[in-house]
Design a protein around this motif. Structure first.
Motif, short mmCIF file in Angstrom:
data_model
loop_
_atom_site.label_atom_id
_atom_site.label_comp_id
_atom_site.label_asym_id
_atom_site.label_seq_id
_atom_site.Cartn_x
_atom_site.Cartn_y
_atom_site.Cartn_z
N MET A 1 0.86 -1.18 0.00
CA MET A 1 0.00 0.00 0.00
C MET A 1 0.90 1.23 0.00
N LEU A 2 0.76 2.05 -1.01
CA LEU A 2 1.50 3.30 -1.08
C LEU A 2 0.73 4.37 -0.31
N ILE A 3 1.41 5.03 0.62
CA ILE A 3 0.79 6.07 1.43
C ILE A 3 1.60 7.34 1.27
N VAL A 4 0.93 8.42 0.86
CA VAL A 4 1.61 9.70 0.68
C VAL A 4 0.81 10.81 1.36
N THR A 5 1.50 11.88 1.70
CA THR A 5 0.84 13.03 2.31
C THR A 5 0.43 14.06 1.26
N THR A 6 0.76 13.79 0.01
CA THR A 6 0.44 14.71 -1.08
C THR A 6 -0.88 14.32 -1.75
N GLU A 7 -1.38 15.23 -2.58
CA GLU A 7 -2.64 14.97 -3.28
C GLU A 7 -2.46 14.01 -4.45
N ASN A 8 -1.28 14.04 -5.05
CA ASN A 8 -0.99 13.19 -6.21
C ASN A 8 0.26 12.37 -5.94
N VAL A 9 0.40 11.28 -6.71
CA VAL A 9 1.58 10.43 -6.62
C VAL A 9 2.37 10.63 -7.92
N PRO A 10 3.58 11.17 -7.84
CA PRO A 10 4.36 11.39 -9.05
C PRO A 10 4.51 10.11 -9.87
N GLY A 11 4.29 10.24 -11.18
CA GLY A 11 4.41 9.09 -12.07
C GLY A 11 3.19 8.18 -12.08
N HIS A 12 2.12 8.59 -11.42
CA HIS A 12 0.90 7.78 -11.35
C HIS A 12 -0.32 8.66 -11.63
N MET A 65 -5.74 1.90 9.23
CA MET A 65 -6.15 2.70 8.07
C MET A 65 -5.91 1.89 6.78
N VAL A 66 -4.78 1.22 6.69
CA VAL A 66 -4.47 0.39 5.52
C VAL A 66 -5.49 -0.74 5.39
N GLU A 67 -5.84 -1.39 6.49
CA GLU A 67 -6.87 -2.44 6.45
C GLU A 67 -8.18 -1.89 5.89
N ASN A 68 -8.54 -0.69 6.32
CA ASN A 68 -9.77 -0.04 5.85
C ASN A 68 -9.69 0.23 4.35
N ALA A 69 -8.52 0.67 3.86
CA ALA A 69 -8.34 0.95 2.43
C ALA A 69 -8.37 -0.34 1.62
N LEU A 70 -7.78 -1.41 2.14
CA LEU A 70 -7.80 -2.69 1.43
C LEU A 70 -9.21 -3.24 1.30
N MET A 71 -10.04 -3.03 2.33
CA MET A 71 -11.44 -3.47 2.25
C MET A 71 -12.17 -2.74 1.13
N ARG A 72 -11.73 -1.53 0.81
CA ARG A 72 -12.35 -0.76 -0.27
C ARG A 72 -11.69 -1.04 -1.62
N LYS A 73 -10.72 -1.96 -1.63
CA LYS A 73 -10.01 -2.37 -2.83
C LYS A 73 -9.16 -1.24 -3.41
N ALA A 74 -8.59 -0.44 -2.54
CA ALA A 74 -7.68 0.64 -2.96
C ALA A 74 -6.24 0.09 -2.96
N ASN A 75 -5.37 0.75 -3.73
CA ASN A 75 -3.97 0.37 -3.72
C ASN A 75 -3.06 1.51 -3.25
N ALA A 76 -3.68 2.63 -2.83
CA ALA A 76 -2.90 3.76 -2.32
C ALA A 76 -3.78 4.63 -1.43
N ILE A 77 -3.11 5.42 -0.61
CA ILE A 77 -3.80 6.41 0.22
C ILE A 77 -3.08 7.73 0.01
N VAL A 78 -3.84 8.75 -0.38
CA VAL A 78 -3.28 10.08 -0.58
C VAL A 78 -3.77 11.02 0.52
N MET A 79 -3.09 12.14 0.67
CA MET A 79 -3.45 13.16 1.66
C MET A 79 -3.53 12.58 3.07
N MET A 80 -2.60 11.66 3.41
CA MET A 80 -2.61 11.04 4.73
C MET A 80 -2.18 12.06 5.78
N ARG A 81 -2.87 12.02 6.92
CA ARG A 81 -2.59 12.91 8.05
C ARG A 81 -2.73 12.14 9.36
#
Length: 106
Positions: A1-12, A65-81
């Motif tokens: 799971m890629l987690i970033v504090t930014t709105e976008n992920v460079p190269g994605h 938080m990652v478990e919650n995102a995986l249940m939603r079938k996400a592969n990244a989390i942006v704007m993490m705080r």
């Protein structure tokens, strides 16, 4: 799971937004830890008992938080705080939150 504090992920590219995800934990030091921390406040400086507790709490909040995102079938989390607060005089609440998304390489 890629987690970033930014709105976008460079190269994605964000292909789909799954929604808000969070993880929360509430921790309290034991009596021994509180006594040691109280003694350390007399001298000043870092209180390792609380530092360790908060580091572990952050890790647990992120894991949830990652478990919650995986249940939603996400592969990244942006704007993490992180958010934290005190509950009573001996408990700390740590919340990790962000937006679950599906990203693809650009």
């Amino acid at each position: 799971m890629l987690i970033v504090t930014t709105e976008n992920v460079p190269g994605h590219t964000v292909r789909e937004v799954k929604g808000q995800v969070f993880g929360v934990t509430v921790r309290s030091r034991g009596l021994g830890g509180n006594v040691m921390a109280g003694l350390r406040t007399i001298v000043g400086g870092e209180i390792p008992e609380y530092t360790q507790m908060l580091e572990e709490a952050r890790r647990h909040a992120v894991d949830r938080m990652v478990e919650n995102a995986l249940m939603r079938k996400a592969n990244a989390i942006v704007m993490m705080r992180f958010d934290s607060s005190e509950l009573g005089q001996s408990m700390s609440e740590i919340v990790a939150y962000g937006t679950a998304v599906v990203i693809d390489p650009a």
